[in-house]
Design an enzyme around this catalytic site. Structure first.
Site, mmCIF file in Angstrom:
data_model
loop_
_atom_site.group_PDB
_atom_site.id
_atom_site.type_symbol
_atom_site.label_atom_id
_atom_site.label_comp_id
_atom_site.label_asym_id
_atom_site.label_seq_id
_atom_site.Cartn_x
_atom_site.Cartn_y
_atom_site.Cartn_z
ATOM 1 N N HIS A 148 12.297 -15.931 -7.906
ATOM 2 C CA HIS A 148 11.673 -17.223 -7.652
ATOM 3 C C HIS A 148 12.778 -18.259 -7.637
ATOM 4 O O HIS A 148 13.479 -18.436 -8.630
ATOM 5 C CB HIS A 148 10.648 -17.548 -8.754
ATOM 6 C CG HIS A 148 9.993 -18.867 -8.530
ATOM 7 N ND1 HIS A 148 8.806 -19.010 -7.850
ATOM 8 C CD2 HIS A 148 10.378 -20.117 -8.863
ATOM 9 C CE1 HIS A 148 8.480 -20.290 -7.791
ATOM 10 N NE2 HIS A 148 9.419 -20.988 -8.400
ATOM 11 N N CYS A 149 12.926 -18.898 -6.528
ATOM 12 C CA CYS A 149 14.031 -19.842 -6.386
ATOM 13 C C CYS A 149 13.553 -21.258 -6.681
ATOM 14 O O CYS A 149 12.696 -21.790 -5.974
ATOM 15 C CB CYS A 149 14.589 -19.774 -4.966
ATOM 16 S SG CYS A 149 16.036 -20.806 -4.750
ATOM 17 N N PRO A 150 14.104 -21.882 -7.697
ATOM 18 C CA PRO A 150 13.674 -23.243 -8.001
ATOM 19 C C PRO A 150 14.169 -24.254 -6.978
ATOM 20 O O PRO A 150 13.568 -25.308 -6.807
ATOM 21 C CB PRO A 150 14.293 -23.515 -9.379
ATOM 22 C CG PRO A 150 15.405 -22.551 -9.514
ATOM 23 C CD PRO A 150 15.086 -21.375 -8.667
ATOM 24 N N ASN A 153 11.668 -24.032 -4.606
ATOM 25 C CA ASN A 153 10.371 -24.044 -5.270
ATOM 26 C C ASN A 153 9.408 -23.040 -4.655
ATOM 27 O O ASN A 153 8.260 -23.341 -4.357
ATOM 28 C CB ASN A 153 9.755 -25.445 -5.225
ATOM 29 C CG ASN A 153 8.547 -25.544 -6.141
ATOM 30 O OD1 ASN A 153 8.463 -24.868 -7.160
ATOM 31 N ND2 ASN A 153 7.587 -26.369 -5.753
ATOM 32 N N ASN A 154 9.910 -21.842 -4.453
ATOM 33 C CA ASN A 154 9.077 -20.824 -3.830
ATOM 34 C C ASN A 154 9.617 -19.460 -4.231
ATOM 35 O O ASN A 154 10.790 -19.331 -4.588
ATOM 36 C CB ASN A 154 9.125 -20.989 -2.304
ATOM 37 C CG ASN A 154 7.992 -20.241 -1.620
ATOM 38 O OD1 ASN A 154 7.050 -19.793 -2.264
ATOM 39 N ND2 ASN A 154 8.098 -20.102 -0.310
#
Lengths: 726, 166
Positions: A148-150, A153-154
């Site tokens: 999950h890549c901040p 945000n996805n």
């Protein structure tokens, strides 16, 4: 129903919803906003202040080139941010009609000769396909989950991994461009560094330089991952550290798969075409063979024989293939129950080699959950596929469902568990199973199931499974040892076995539902609701299987098959829920159940079981006490996966090993999550994701500590009151 | 005048009733009620060759009394082939990818991806199979895409003509 509301109701837009409506958390948007601001802002400044001179001095190709790269970066950034990563829709209720407590937490499949474990996702209600993982931030199972890549945000999954990768590549290129051309400008204007243009250029250069190292590091990391055919998740959790990756097809194929494959389709939000197909009897039937006719006549034994032999024999090759040194699981006994359609659940045919679950089915009599059956029978709209999603409405059981989206089907699941035990008593409720029904079979299943789930594990590719399998072997041996003892005490100790079941995972709050679980612990439901999910998986129904097995081991006579199943079950649940009572393990019920209890167990022969129980109980205590501390160490639960999924699956022994092993990575996330860039070569990409993974098993070890005392009164559906001493 | 109105009204009523009556006549109770769902079979994914979309061709025992093994296997095999075609790493998908990159992915606003095209094909195939083979046998295939390509759901309808049971 909240669970369906976001997806829209009624066949139009694809339902079931992938995720229920989530509370708005502005903090999640900070990194992505910052990233966007920096990217767009710096580039704009570059174009405004540096590019005019560059186009004059050199040529206008330079700004065009930079603009093209920038647009490419933006496009991939947008796609990575807004594209569905490959979210699986929640499984519909009928996929999981099977009684959870009988189904294992893990199922193994063989992929290119390597045993891969599929875990039951309690939230999404299915066994996660290989490489799928549940993202706690997005609360969805994502296919080919990377991380999950901040910054976007996805989640990064199957569908948008390509865009993410290209975004990284193009961003690195863009940063290099900006820095490079900025440097050229500065070098040509050494004498005029106090002009605003030069100042701005230098600022942009600084920003670019600052971001270059982490981004380049991450890019390099992902290039290696792509070449190896691994996901960040797999890399960080060390799945293939000592073994072979079954998902790789060679470097070239891996790269072409990432870059050149066709865009994978969305699973959620698809427009469903309602199949208004008219299915009317009379139906064509294939001609019956002699054997089938015979089977029909002697429905009972023969059908079961066929099933069990099939699954038995099919188990053997699997076991021999696995590198486990464990003893093979005990053979499943023949079941003498009316042959039942195996069809009802998804998991029944899940395993390529004869699923073990069908044997559990067998005593899922025509008594299969009235609730569910009613749904099917009383809900003609189900015939029309487009409407099938509306299923969870009218039946009794459905109405008893929780408002919590997560708990939708599991209220029923909870009932199933109980149903076996209090079947006779439950007039209106769940599974009106006869006494003969689930008991013995339940006893059988856990033994077989656990064995199966253990056997399938391979040491080669999944080192983590080693721990579990070790724990598992302990559990299987323990179970036999303990079985002799008081089934109640057996349950408590077994509560920590590795071979925990789906039901444990499906810990969802129930309020006033027909589930026995809620009857037992009405006060606990709110606790469920309010507490972080961390606590829920701990509601260990892990005990069940062992209970069943215990009952089975004792040589349950066919006449009283329920014994091993019901009482240990109930008492186990109670005992487990009151952590402090682990050592007691005695539950008293109002008379009907007492009758069961008495009927239950032949005198426990083995004395060796006792010290083991104690040891287990102690260990369980330890791990549970360790729990809260670890909870606090993980910040904000941002990257923690909802504990609904990991039930207490390790044996206490196995658990403690797991605990130690995971303690390290567990603490990495808190530091990394401090914000800012996650730097560091190999660990960079994983830093964000690492938070989720290591914490999962740790969370699994948390058990709700409840110090209870005295008698708890629980009111049942039919007005019956059970007094449970805790 | 009044009697005329009354008779008009009554004839109108009769007409309406007649219509309704006719309507009722054309639909028997049997037609109005769909058969109940007896159970569902879930055909799982076959992960032997990796994560490619492929379903197990093992014939579920619940369908033994309803369907020929061969037909089932044929259906599943065709589905598997179609999915393989969708996921094929060929020149077509590569070109599609390049085009998408060049147009900053705006091409997806007007063009359908290769996978989606094959999915439509699959959907048509399933519908066709349902109409021809499965519905007459009291079965219904569900497009696996609705389940996230995890299972093929086969709904078994209750056969009241013979009596309830598989």
């Amino acid at each position: 129903m909240p669970g369906f509301s976001s997806g829209g109701v009624g066949g139009g837009v694809g339902v079931p919803a992938s995720a229920p409506p989530r509370p708005f958390r502005p903090s999640r948007y900070v990194p992505v906003s910052a990233a966007t601001t920096f990217l767009v802002g710096s580039t704009s400044l570059f174009f405004c202040f540096t590019c005019p001179w560059l186009s004059e001095y050199f040529s206008c190709v330079i700004p065009i080139y930079v603009a093209v790269i920038f647009l490419f970066t933006l496009a991939n950034f947008s796609m990575a941010t807004f594209m569905d990563p490959g979210v699986f829709p929640r499984a519909e209720e009928d996929e999981d009609k099977e009684d959870d407590f009988r189904a294992p937490l893990y199922k193994t499949v063989e992929i290119k000769g390597i045993q891969v474990r599929m875990k039951w996702c309690a939230t999404c209600r299915f066994y996660r396909p290989p490489r799928c993982s549940h993202c706690s931030v997005c609360d969805n199972c994502v296919e080919d989950f990377d991380h999950h890549c901040p910054w976007v945000n996805n989640c990064i999954g199957r569908r948008n991994y390509r865009h993410f990768f290209l975004f990284l590549l193009s961003l690195t290129t863009h940063i290099m461009n900006v820095f490079g051309f900025g440097l050229v400008y500065v070098l040509h204007h050494r004498q005029q560094l106090d002009t605003p243009h030069a100042v701005v250029t230098m600022v942009v250069m600084c920003v670019a330089g600052l971001f270059f190292f982490p981004v380049a590091g991450l890019t390099g990391f992902h290039m290696v991952l792509v070449a190896r055919g691994r996901t960040t998740n797999e890399q960080v959790t060390g799945k293939f550290r000592g073994g072979v990756n079954p998902f790789t097809n060679g470097c070239t194929r891996n790269i072409s798969h990432v870059l050149c494959s066709s865009q994978a389709p969305r699973y959620v939000g698809r427009s469903r075409s309602p199949q208004a197909l008219d299915v009317q009897p009379p139906f064509l039937r294939p001609p019956l063979t002699e054997a089938q006719l015979e089977a029909k006549v002697l429905d009972n034994g023969i059908q079961n024989d066929r099933h069990s032999t099939r699954s038995k024999s099919s188990l053997d090759p699997t076991e021999s293939q696995s590198a486990d040194a464990e003893p093979p699981p005990p053979p499943k006994p023949e079941l003498r129950y009316p042959g039942l359609p195996r069809a009802d659940t998804e998991e029944s045919s899940l395993l390529t080699e004869g699923p073990t679950t069908p044997s559990m089915y067998k005593y899922r009599p025509a008594f299969s959950s009235p609730g569910r059956n009613h749904t099917a029978l009383t809900h003609p709209s189900k015939m029309i596929r487009g409407d099938s999603l509306d299923s969870p409405s009218p039946s009794i059981l459905q109405s008893s469902r929780q408002p919590s989206y997560r708990s939708e089907p599991s209220s029923l699941d909870g009932t199933t568990v109980v149903g076996g035990g209090v079947g006779a008593r439950r007039g209106g409720g769940d599974r009106g199973e006869g006494p003969g029904g689930p008991g013995g079979a339940a006893g059988v299943i856990p033994g077989g199931m656990s064995g199966y789930s253990l056997a399938g594990r391979s040491h080669t590719s999944y080192p983590s499974s080693l721990v579990l399998s070790t724990g598992g072997s302990h559990s299987s041996s323990l179970r036999s040892a303990l079985a002799a003892n008081n089934p109640l005490s057996t349950l408590q100790s077994e509560g920590t076995t590795d071979t925990s079941y789906k039901s444990l995972a499906n810990q969802t709050p129930r309020n006033g539902s027909l589930s026995y679980d809620s009857l037992l612990t009405p006060s606990e439901s709110p606790e469920f609701e309010s507490a972080a999910h961390e606590l829920s998986p701990q509601k260990p129904r892990a005990v069940f299987p062992s209970a069943g097995a215990a009952g089975q081991r004792e040589g349950v006579s066919p006449g009283s098959p329920l014994q091993g199943y019901t009482s240990p079950f109930l008492s186990a649940q109670i005992a487990q829920q009151r952590e402090g009572q682990l050592l007691q393990g005695s539950a008293t019920f109002s008379s009907p159940h007492r009758a069961y209890l008495r009927a239950v167990s032949p005198p426990p022969p083995s004395a060796s079981g006792a010290p083991e129980i104690q040891h287990l109980l102690q260990a369980n205590h330890n791990s549970s006490s360790r729990g809260p501390r670890n909870l606090s160490s993980s910040p904000g639960g941002r990257s923690l996966e909802p504990p609904v999924s990991p039930p207490p699956r390790g044996l206490s022994l196995g658990k403690s090993q797991y605990h130690v092993g995971e303690a390290g990575p567990q603490h990495r996330p808190p530091r990394a999550s401090g914000g800012g860039l996650v730097v560091g070569g190999g660990g960079a990409g994983g830093g964000q994701q690492a938070a989720q993974y290591p914490s999962r098993p740790v969370l699994a070890n948390h058990t709700p500590t409840k110090s209870g005392g005295g008698v708890k009164k629980v009111t049942g559906v039919g007005g019956t009151t059970y007094e449970i001493s805790v | 005048g009044r009697s005329f109105n009354a008779s008009l009204l009554s004839s109108f009523n009769i007409g309406i009733t007649g219509l309704c009556f006719k309507k009722v006549k054309t639909h028997s109770l049997q037609d109005l009620r769909q058969p109940a769902v007896s159970s569902k079979v879930f055909v799982q994914r076959d992960y032997n060759s990796g994560t490619i979309s492929k379903f197990q061709t093992k014939f579920p025992s619940e369908l033994e009394s309803r369907l020929d093994k061969q037909q089932f296997e044929e259906t599943i095999q065709t589905l598997n082939n179609l999915y393989a075609e969708a996921e094929k790493l060929g020149g077509k998908s590569y070109l599609e990818g390049c085009l998408a990159c060049l147009t900053a992915y705006t091409i997806f606003l007007c063009m359908e991806t290769h996978y989606e095209k094959v999915l439509k094909k699959i959907s048509r195939y399933i519908k066709d199979q349902n109409e021809k083979i499965y519905a007459p046998r009291g079965l219904l295939l569900t497009d696996p895409i609705e389940r996230g390509l995890r299972v093929v759901e086969i709904t078994i309808f209750e056969d009241r003509s013979i009596g309830s049971g598989r």
